[in-house]
Scaffold this active site. Sequence first.
Site, PDB file in Angstrom:
ATOM      1  N   GLY A   1      -5.535 -14.175  -5.080  1.00  0.00           N
ATOM      2  CA  GLY A   1      -4.411 -14.768  -4.350  1.00  0.00           C
ATOM      3  C   GLY A   1      -4.614 -16.260  -4.139  1.00  0.00           C
TER       4      GLY A   1
ATOM      5  N   ARG B   1     -10.325 -30.533  -6.483  1.00  0.00           N
ATOM      6  CA  ARG B   1     -10.520 -31.990  -6.510  1.00  0.00           C
ATOM      7  C   ARG B   1     -11.966 -32.356  -6.151  1.00  0.00           C
ATOM      8  NH1 ARG B   1     -10.375 -35.678  -2.323  1.00  0.00           N
ATOM      9  NH2 ARG B   1      -9.687 -37.807  -2.828  1.00  0.00           N
TER      10      ARG B   1
ATOM     11  N   VAL C   1     -14.645 -30.451  -6.424  1.00  0.00           N
ATOM     12  CA  VAL C   1     -15.556 -30.012  -7.485  1.00  0.00           C
ATOM     13  C   VAL C   1     -15.541 -31.037  -8.624  1.00  0.00           C
ATOM     14  CG1 VAL C   1     -15.925 -28.253  -9.284  1.00  0.00           C
ATOM     15  CG2 VAL C   1     -15.394 -27.549  -6.938  1.00  0.00           C
TER      16      VAL C   1
ATOM     17  N   ARG D   1      -4.572 -12.210 -11.849  1.00  0.00           N
ATOM     18  CA  ARG D   1      -5.430 -11.045 -11.684  1.00  0.00           C
ATOM     19  C   ARG D   1      -5.602 -10.463 -13.079  1.00  0.00           C
ATOM     20  NH1 ARG D   1      -2.844 -10.711  -6.325  1.00  0.00           N
ATOM     21  NH2 ARG D   1      -4.595 -11.057  -4.904  1.00  0.00           N
TER      22      ARG D   1
ATOM     23  N   ASP E   1     -12.836 -11.991  -2.243  1.00  0.00           N
ATOM     24  CA  ASP E   1     -13.956 -11.099  -2.563  1.00  0.00           C
ATOM     25  C   ASP E   1     -13.853 -10.488  -3.961  1.00  0.00           C
ATOM     26  OD1 ASP E   1     -11.850  -9.543  -1.778  1.00  0.00           O
ATOM     27  OD2 ASP E   1     -13.039  -8.171  -0.550  1.00  0.00           O
ATOM     28  N   GLY E   2     -12.620 -10.193  -4.410  1.00  0.00           N
ATOM     29  CA  GLY E   2     -12.456  -9.668  -5.766  1.00  0.00           C
ATOM     30  C   GLY E   2     -12.983 -10.654  -6.793  1.00  0.00           C
TER      31      GLY E   2
ATOM     32  N   THR F   1      -8.972 -18.007   0.699  1.00  0.00           N
ATOM     33  CA  THR F   1      -7.991 -16.957   0.990  1.00  0.00           C
ATOM     34  C   THR F   1      -7.459 -17.181   2.397  1.00  0.00           C
ATOM     35  OG1 THR F   1      -7.754 -14.615   1.588  1.00  0.00           O
ATOM     36  CG2 THR F   1      -9.986 -15.450   1.525  1.00  0.00           C
ATOM     37  N   ILE F   2      -6.173 -16.878   2.591  1.00  0.00           N
ATOM     38  CA  ILE F   2      -5.605 -17.068   3.932  1.00  0.00           C
ATOM     39  C   ILE F   2      -6.083 -15.992   4.903  1.00  0.00           C
ATOM     40  CG2 ILE F   2      -3.517 -18.219   3.065  1.00  0.00           C
ATOM     41  CD1 ILE F   2      -2.048 -15.485   3.776  1.00  0.00           C
ATOM     42  N   ASP F   3      -6.697 -14.918   4.361  1.00  0.00           N
ATOM     43  CA  ASP F   3      -7.004 -13.758   5.198  1.00  0.00           C
ATOM     44  C   ASP F   3      -8.203 -13.949   6.133  1.00  0.00           C
ATOM     45  OD1 ASP F   3      -4.953 -12.493   3.808  1.00  0.00           O
ATOM     46  OD2 ASP F   3      -6.316 -11.730   2.276  1.00  0.00           O
TER      47      ASP F   3
ATOM     48  N   ASP G   1     -11.208 -13.101   5.579  1.00  0.00           N
ATOM     49  CA  ASP G   1     -11.857 -11.787   5.597  1.00  0.00           C
ATOM     50  C   ASP G   1     -13.177 -11.752   4.826  1.00  0.00           C
ATOM     51  OD1 ASP G   1     -10.770 -12.139   3.096  1.00  0.00           O
ATOM     52  OD2 ASP G   1      -9.910 -10.147   2.922  1.00  0.00           O
TER      53      ASP G   1
ATOM     54  N   ARG H   1      -4.341  -8.725   4.975  1.00  0.00           N
ATOM     55  CA  ARG H   1      -4.930  -7.512   4.374  1.00  0.00           C
ATOM     56  C   ARG H   1      -5.583  -6.663   5.472  1.00  0.00           C
ATOM     57  NH1 ARG H   1      -7.624  -8.513  -1.373  1.00  0.00           N
ATOM     58  NH2 ARG H   1      -9.207  -9.566  -0.120  1.00  0.00           N
TER      59      ARG H   1
ATOM     60  N   ARG I   1       8.051  -6.114  36.051  1.00  0.00           N
ATOM     61  CA  ARG I   1       7.913  -7.324  36.860  1.00  0.00           C
ATOM     62  C   ARG I   1       8.941  -8.398  36.453  1.00  0.00           C
ATOM     63  NH1 ARG I   1       4.923 -11.542  34.438  1.00  0.00           N
ATOM     64  NH2 ARG I   1       3.559 -10.872  32.760  1.00  0.00           N
TER      65      ARG I   1
ATOM     66  N   HIS J   1      11.596 -10.438  27.919  1.00  0.00           N
ATOM     67  CA  HIS J   1      11.327 -10.613  26.496  1.00  0.00           C
ATOM     68  C   HIS J   1       9.819 -10.527  26.252  1.00  0.00           C
ATOM     69  CE1 HIS J   1      10.422 -14.669  27.963  1.00  0.00           C
ATOM     70  NE2 HIS J   1       9.590 -14.717  26.949  1.00  0.00           N
TER      71      HIS J   1
END
Length: 320
Positions: free
Chosen positions: A12, A22, A24, A73, A104-105, A126-128, A130, A172, A212, A216
């Site tokens: 992803g 950049r 690297v 992928r 991780d993949g 990754t945005i996750d 994780d 995820r 109380r 919303h």
Amino acid sequence: MLKKIGVLTSGGDAPGMNAAIRAVVRKAIYHNIEVYGIRYGYQGLMEGNIKKMDLGSVGDIIHRGGTILATARSQEFKTEEGQQRAIEQLNKWGIEGLVVIGGDGSFRGAQKLTSRGFPCIGVPGTIDNDIPGTDFTIGFDTSLNTVLEAIDKVRDTATSHERTYIIETMGRNAGDLALWAGLAGGAESIIIPEVDEEFSNIIHRLERSRERGKRHSIIVLAEGVGNAFEFSERIKKETGIETRVTVLGYIQRGGSPTAQDRVLASRLGARAVELLIENKSDRMVGIRNNEIVDNDIDDILSGKHHLNKGMYNLSKELSI
Ligand code: ADP
């Protein structure tokens, strides 16, 4: 002396990957090392979709989301033949080390190449958020701010219409995005896979705040817990309370990276090149307490990312 390295993005995409590419490229050229950009991740590697990069090829990309190298992928790369093809291409081009920017993949793929004797360094993108071995992954901060902006906007409507809103975030199996955004956005409930909260507790909190006089509320739900529409139905069935659902989806993956992500990507990308120069392999760079660290990819892949439970507890205390 290391002469040629390659860089690819895989899995992803995440905002800040360009800043990492950049770093690297420029760090390598700074050390008189040639850099080859591999397009479409491992798929492009097997197919020899490889191009030499220069200082200019990474100009004007630090502020852009996505990845200029494109990502993919690849099922074929998971096979022995696919990995052999990749090694053949690397040898053909004379590339001696590879920087893999991904999740991780992608690191499992890197692990396969290192087990065949090819040096690889992983950069977590990754945005996750994780991945073990790093406090933050590249892209998380940008995504977090996107989610926060959405929560703030939904809050305006929530207060005007006196309704309960459920916002579903990506992540995820990790609840980091939901937790950080929920805490920053003052959500009443944060529902994440790491905490097995009784549904009755969530309902109880909702009802108590109604009693109380609060008309919303905002519930942030991580995708790893399940579907926000089903959750909304369940609330309606058990309490009669109508909720509105917003599934944020792919907007969370795009956009210009935040300063945090650009700085992180620059530091991690540069460190990955240093590790290759030091003849290291099978390492993933990361950040711990604002220090750049590196860990064995095998340990990263067998480890577990830990969400900050203290922050979760705090969110509860602040949303009574
Ligand atoms: P992410 O890196 O974001 O977690 P994926 O899980 O899709 O993304 O992995 C990206 C790519 O890495 C896969 O398409 C595949 O080519 C490669 N990959 C993943 N797992 C393995 C594996 N066990 N062996 C070899 N390659 C793998």
